[in-house]
Design a protein around this motif. Sequence first.
Motif, mmCIF file in Angstrom:
data_model
loop_
_atom_site.group_PDB
_atom_site.id
_atom_site.type_symbol
_atom_site.label_atom_id
_atom_site.label_comp_id
_atom_site.label_asym_id
_atom_site.label_seq_id
_atom_site.Cartn_x
_atom_site.Cartn_y
_atom_site.Cartn_z
ATOM 1 N N GLU A 106 0.889 -1.131 -0.036
ATOM 2 C CA GLU A 106 0.200 -0.283 -0.135
ATOM 3 C C GLU A 106 0.877 1.231 0.034
ATOM 4 N N GLN A 107 1.730 1.169 0.717
ATOM 5 C CA GLN A 107 2.725 2.340 0.798
ATOM 6 C C GLN A 107 3.515 2.658 -0.415
ATOM 7 N N LEU A 108 4.125 1.623 -1.187
ATOM 8 C CA LEU A 108 4.784 1.618 -2.370
ATOM 9 C C LEU A 108 3.876 2.274 -3.445
ATOM 10 N N ALA A 109 2.625 1.526 -3.434
ATOM 11 C CA ALA A 109 1.658 2.040 -4.550
ATOM 12 C C ALA A 109 1.138 3.446 -4.293
ATOM 13 N N GLY A 110 0.954 3.914 -3.039
ATOM 14 C CA GLY A 110 0.749 5.439 -2.761
ATOM 15 C C GLY A 110 1.860 6.266 -3.061
ATOM 16 N N ALA A 111 2.874 6.113 -2.919
ATOM 17 C CA ALA A 111 4.226 6.749 -3.445
ATOM 18 C C ALA A 111 4.136 6.793 -4.785
#
Length: 159
Positions: A106-111
């Motif tokens: 989720e963090q990688l996709a958000g970034a």
Amino acid sequence: PPRSTLFPYTTLFRSSCSRRPMQRVELPGAVAFLAKDSALLVDCPEGTAQAWLDAGLPKSGPTGLCFTSGHWPRIAGLYGLLGHFALDREQPPLRLLVDMRNQEVEQLAGAFMRSNQAQLSVEADWPGSVLTLGALRLRSRAEGEGLIWNVNGHQVKPQ
């Protein structure tokens, strides 16, 4: 012979609906499932985007992506895959199916979405839920630290 004149038609209807054609393609460290209107990728190690293209899979890329675990080797190629396929404005948004415990994805996709203004749909999944992606029906269940994905009867579990 059956007495009903509808017998051949109902049998034909049932048999054509119950079997959805699907192709399973093994990639290094990942598995792709292809159906008429959808392409699912399970796991995304480093180099998956190139392996996808080398295997002759659709140039538009996967329409859905899910993971068997949140461990880095399973998601290491996510940024490259998104850069290769999610920036195409002509394509519908790529669906990331993320286990609720998988914060890294989720963090990688958000970034990625913030820095590239890409079209992504991130959907949180609970083990045991049933999801659909075009002609593909997905079910996940927890096992140890990872998930087992069942795609139209084909199981994929962490290695």
